[in-house]
Design an enzyme around this catalytic site. Structure first.
Site, PDB file in Angstrom:
ATOM      1  CB  SER A 140     -42.581  23.942  23.245  1.00  0.00           C
ATOM      2  OG  SER A 140     -42.052  25.216  22.992  1.00  0.00           O
ATOM      3  CG  HIS A 143     -43.686  20.681  25.929  1.00  0.00           C
ATOM      4  ND1 HIS A 143     -44.986  20.469  25.531  1.00  0.00           N
ATOM      5  CD2 HIS A 143     -43.476  22.013  25.837  1.00  0.00           C
ATOM      6  CE1 HIS A 143     -45.533  21.614  25.190  1.00  0.00           C
ATOM      7  NE2 HIS A 143     -44.643  22.576  25.365  1.00  0.00           N
ATOM      8  CE  LYS A 178     -46.393  23.360  28.437  1.00  0.00           C
ATOM      9  NZ  LYS A 178     -47.241  24.202  27.622  1.00  0.00           N
TER      10      LYS A 178
HETATM   11  N1  PMP Z   1     -41.801  26.314  29.337  1.00  0.00           N
HETATM   12  C1  PMP Z   1     -42.086  25.705  28.181  1.00  0.00           C
HETATM   13  C2  PMP Z   1     -40.991  25.018  27.428  1.00  0.00           C
HETATM   14  C3  PMP Z   1     -43.403  25.704  27.694  1.00  0.00           C
HETATM   15  O1  PMP Z   1     -43.707  25.106  26.543  1.00  0.00           O
HETATM   16  C4  PMP Z   1     -44.423  26.339  28.451  1.00  0.00           C
HETATM   17  C5  PMP Z   1     -45.878  26.333  28.012  1.00  0.00           C
HETATM   18  N2  PMP Z   1     -46.145  26.946  26.830  1.00  0.00           N
HETATM   19  C6  PMP Z   1     -44.061  26.963  29.638  1.00  0.00           C
HETATM   20  C7  PMP Z   1     -42.754  26.926  30.067  1.00  0.00           C
HETATM   21  C8  PMP Z   1     -45.083  27.679  30.464  1.00  0.00           C
HETATM   22  O2  PMP Z   1     -45.835  26.778  31.201  1.00  0.00           O
HETATM   23  P1  PMP Z   1     -47.285  27.194  31.724  1.00  0.00           P
HETATM   24  O3  PMP Z   1     -48.219  26.994  30.591  1.00  0.00           O
HETATM   25  O4  PMP Z   1     -47.523  26.311  32.891  1.00  0.00           O
HETATM   26  O5  PMP Z   1     -47.188  28.641  32.119  1.00  0.00           O
END
Ligand code: PMP
Length: 392
Positions: free
Chosen positions: A180, A208, A239
């Site tokens: 990310s 992502h 997302k």
């Molecule tokens: N895994 C990754 C790689 C992420 O980037 C994120 C979001 N920041 C999450 C999990 C968590 O997802 P959510 O925002 O739906 O809690």
């Protein structure tokens, strides 16, 4: 507050080091242009990859669901908070992902925690990429399993970890599909081959990549044509899907087990009907409007090429996440502030989200950006970059 003086001191230190985060409220909806402090800015910080947060079909689905089923569910899933639409959506998602079953949790964060904390025990080992997302790291902290960390996307390091862990009952290798902060894609084919060689299971966090990679946005597994060879996929509905939630796509047994043992699933109230109905509509939109993903990638190539041409360091990004790496924490925040002055909202990201000295402004382009908006954004980057001596 008496007793919390140490917190106040730490906050002061964070401010001095440029590590303090302020919240920046949007005064508009989440689109390619947003309003902040009364000013319209080009949005380059959201994860709204396909513009689905405001897609008319999603909004209508949410309104209808609220009208028919109410604003909330009043219970956790295992007591009285499972509505038929929750299960219908999970079936739809399983079909979409080509897996036997799925289970939806409150967020991607809790989905990772539920998988890692409930499926592994002290007889097992989890083998994790060093740059995996915080929710994976926290999930690993919650397991009783042994843990090994391999160097970021380094297959030799992964192989060493696999060789050194042959005495465990189950070995689970876990990786982000798309990382990310850098926007690079995990070498999933190589990971799968190594795991098959050493008889290990694989879990991919596709936060992502959901809605971004693979046919109709099915994710990294589909992107690499590895359907059936990855044991657990975790993804987010928050997302590109544009709403909220996390899902686990795997076997019926994994679904059933997490229903019994996944603490975030067991002890936190289920998604309101608006959320589930909008997610359901979003998956249908992914199937009906593949041109959104095409536009996302066209915009990705355009913005990335533009930033690179200006001389910015965009690291090793391969996806719509394009970091502009500046190194120094304060400089990253200065770049973000200067961009805001010139009409662009691109957040500075510093430690602990990225390593110290690796601070950056992270851009995420969406399918909603027009070429004109991207040109305006690039002009702002050029002015700000020159003003701060980041580019010449
Ligand atoms: N895994 C990754 C790689 C992420 O980037 C994120 C979001 N920041 C999450 C999990 C968590 O997802 P959510 O925002 O739906 O809690």
């Amino acid at each position: 507050m008496k007793g919390f003086e140490h917190i106040e001191k730490e906050l002061e230190e964070m401010k001095e080091q440029g590590l303090f985060r302020s919240l920046i409220p949007l005064e508009s909806d989440q689109k390619a242009k947003v309003t902040i402090d009364g000013k319209e800015l080009i949005q380059l910080s959201s994860n709204n990859y396909l513009g689905l947060t405001t897609h008319p079909r999603l909004k209508l689905a949410a309104v209808r669901a609220a009208d028919e089923f109410g604003a909330g569910t009043g219970s956790v899933r295992t007591i009285a908070g499972t509505f038929t639409m929750h299960e219908e959506f999970e079936k739809m998602l399983a079909e979409f992902k080509h897996t036997e079953a799925t289970l939806v949790l409150q967020s991607g964060f809790t989905a990772n925690q539920a998988v890692l904390a409930s499926l592994l025990s002290k007889e097992d080992v989890v083998i994790s990429d060093e740059l995996n997302h915080a929710s994976i790291i926290d999930g690993i902290r919650l397991t009783k399993a042994a843990r090994k960390i391999y160097k970021h996307v380094d297959m030799e390091s992964l192989e060493e970890a696999l060789k050194a862990s042959k005495d465990y009952r189950t070995r689970l290798v876990v990786t982000d599909g798309v990382f990310s902060m850098d926007g690079n894609i995990a070498p999933l084919k190589e990971i799968v081959e190594l795991c098959e060689k050493y008889d290990a299971l694989i879990m991919v966090d596709d936060a992502h990549a959901s809605g971004v990679l693979g046919r109709n946005g099915r994710g990294t597994v589909d992107h690499f044509d590895l359907n059936g060879r990855v044991h657990i996929q975790v993804g987010t509905l928050s997302k590109a899907v544009g709403v909220l939630g996390g899902y686990i796509a795997s076997t019926q047994a994994v679904r059933d087990y997490i229903i019994q043992k996944g603490r975030p699933f067991l002890f936190s109230t289920s998604h309101p009907p608006t959320v589930t109905a909008a997610c359901q509509e979003a998956i249908q939109v992914l199937l009906d409007e593949p041109e959104l993903i095409e536009k996302l990638w066209e915009n990705t190539r355009y913005l990335k090429a533009g930033l690179e041409k200006l001389g910015f360091d965009t690291g090793k990004s391969e996806t719509p996440i394009t970091p502009v790496i500046v190194g120094d924490e304060k400089k990253a925040h200065e770049l973000s502030d200067t961009l805001k002055k010139y009409g662009v909202f691109a957040q500075g990201i510093a430690f602990p989200t990225v390593a110290k000295g690796q601070a950056r402004v992270r851009t995420i382009v969406t399918a909603e950006h027009t070429k004109e908006l991207l040109d305006e954004a690039l002009a702002a980057f050029e002015k700000a970059g020159k003003e701060l001596n980041i580019i010449s």
